[in-house]
Motif scaffolding. Structure first.
Motif, short mmCIF file in Angstrom:
data_model
loop_
_atom_site.label_atom_id
_atom_site.label_comp_id
_atom_site.label_asym_id
_atom_site.label_seq_id
_atom_site.Cartn_x
_atom_site.Cartn_y
_atom_site.Cartn_z
N LYS A 82 -22.77 80.20 5.45
CA LYS A 82 -22.18 81.44 5.95
C LYS A 82 -20.81 81.71 5.31
O LYS A 82 -20.56 82.82 4.83
N ASP A 120 -24.75 85.78 8.67
CA ASP A 120 -24.70 85.03 9.92
C ASP A 120 -25.98 84.29 10.27
O ASP A 120 -25.98 83.40 11.12
N TRP A 121 -27.09 84.67 9.66
CA TRP A 121 -28.39 84.14 10.10
C TRP A 121 -28.51 82.61 10.08
O TRP A 121 -29.11 82.04 10.99
N SER A 147 -26.82 81.39 13.22
CA SER A 147 -27.58 81.81 14.40
C SER A 147 -28.74 80.87 14.66
O SER A 147 -28.96 80.43 15.80
N ILE A 148 -29.48 80.53 13.61
CA ILE A 148 -30.64 79.65 13.77
C ILE A 148 -30.20 78.22 14.08
O ILE A 148 -30.66 77.61 15.05
N GLY A 187 -27.31 77.14 15.09
CA GLY A 187 -26.56 77.10 16.34
C GLY A 187 -27.47 77.10 17.55
O GLY A 187 -27.23 76.39 18.53
N PHE A 188 -28.55 77.87 17.47
CA PHE A 188 -29.54 77.91 18.55
C PHE A 188 -30.19 76.53 18.73
O PHE A 188 -30.23 76.00 19.84
N LEU A 218 -26.18 81.91 26.25
CA LEU A 218 -26.43 82.96 25.24
C LEU A 218 -25.96 84.32 25.73
O LEU A 218 -25.39 85.10 24.97
N PRO A 271 -21.02 83.48 22.20
CA PRO A 271 -20.55 82.28 21.50
C PRO A 271 -19.10 81.96 21.84
O PRO A 271 -18.36 82.84 22.31
N ARG A 296 -17.83 87.47 20.66
CA ARG A 296 -18.66 88.09 19.62
C ARG A 296 -17.76 88.88 18.67
O ARG A 296 -16.79 89.50 19.09
#
Length: 153
Positions: free
Chosen positions: A28, A35-36, A39-40, A42-43, A144, A148, A152
């Motif tokens: 990133k 950001d993807w 996001s993945i 981090g999830f 969620l 975060p 945001r």
């Protein structure tokens, strides 16, 4: 699966997801792919992070760790990769020896409601796994919705 094997598996998974999150942050911020990846990763990391904390509490109660040791085990998930050396430390000190306690013993702690609840849970591993999964999903979903750390963008 023994308490030792469960703890070790989740501790290593937590360390692996730290790696995924760090790689995602490099992608990133250094490679500028968006950001993807965070996001993945981090999830996934967030879910395993909560799973590690729940596992630390369950295994710690089963092994009769002190409250301080249980809290310390859970806290190791905050520092990248600390769960693995902590697992080795527990192993060297015999803190992971033994099987799941499904029956009460003469130990005074076995008379507390927390220990009887823990024994009930470990005597029903499928039901307990489902219940803990639902609890972790509920906590994770709440986090969620809250957003975060740092808000945001």
């Amino acid at each position: 699966m023994s308490p030792s094997a469960l703890y070790r598996t989740v501790a290593r998974a937590e360390a692996i997801t730290w790696t995924l999150l760090i790689i995602a942050m490099v992608l990133k911020y250094a490679v500028k792919v968006g950001d993807w990846p965070v996001s993945i990763a981090g999830f996934v990391h967030g879910f395993v992070f909560l799973t590690y904390i729940a596992t630390s509490v369950l295994v710690g109660m089963n092994q009769r760790w002190s409250k301080r040791l249980i809290l310390g085990a859970a806290a190791t998930s905050v520092i990248p990769y600390l769960t693995v050396p902590f697992d080795r430390w527990l192993e060297r000190r015999g803190k992971l020896v033994g099987s799941w306690r499904t029956q009460a013993s003469e130990h005074p702690a076995d008379q507390r409601w927390t220990d009887s609840t823990m024994r009930w849970l470990v005597a029903r591993p499928v039901l307990s796994s489902i219940a803990l999964f639902v609890l972790i999903v509920a906590v994770f979903s709440t986090m969620l919705v809250m957003g975060p750390p740092g808000g945001r963008s």
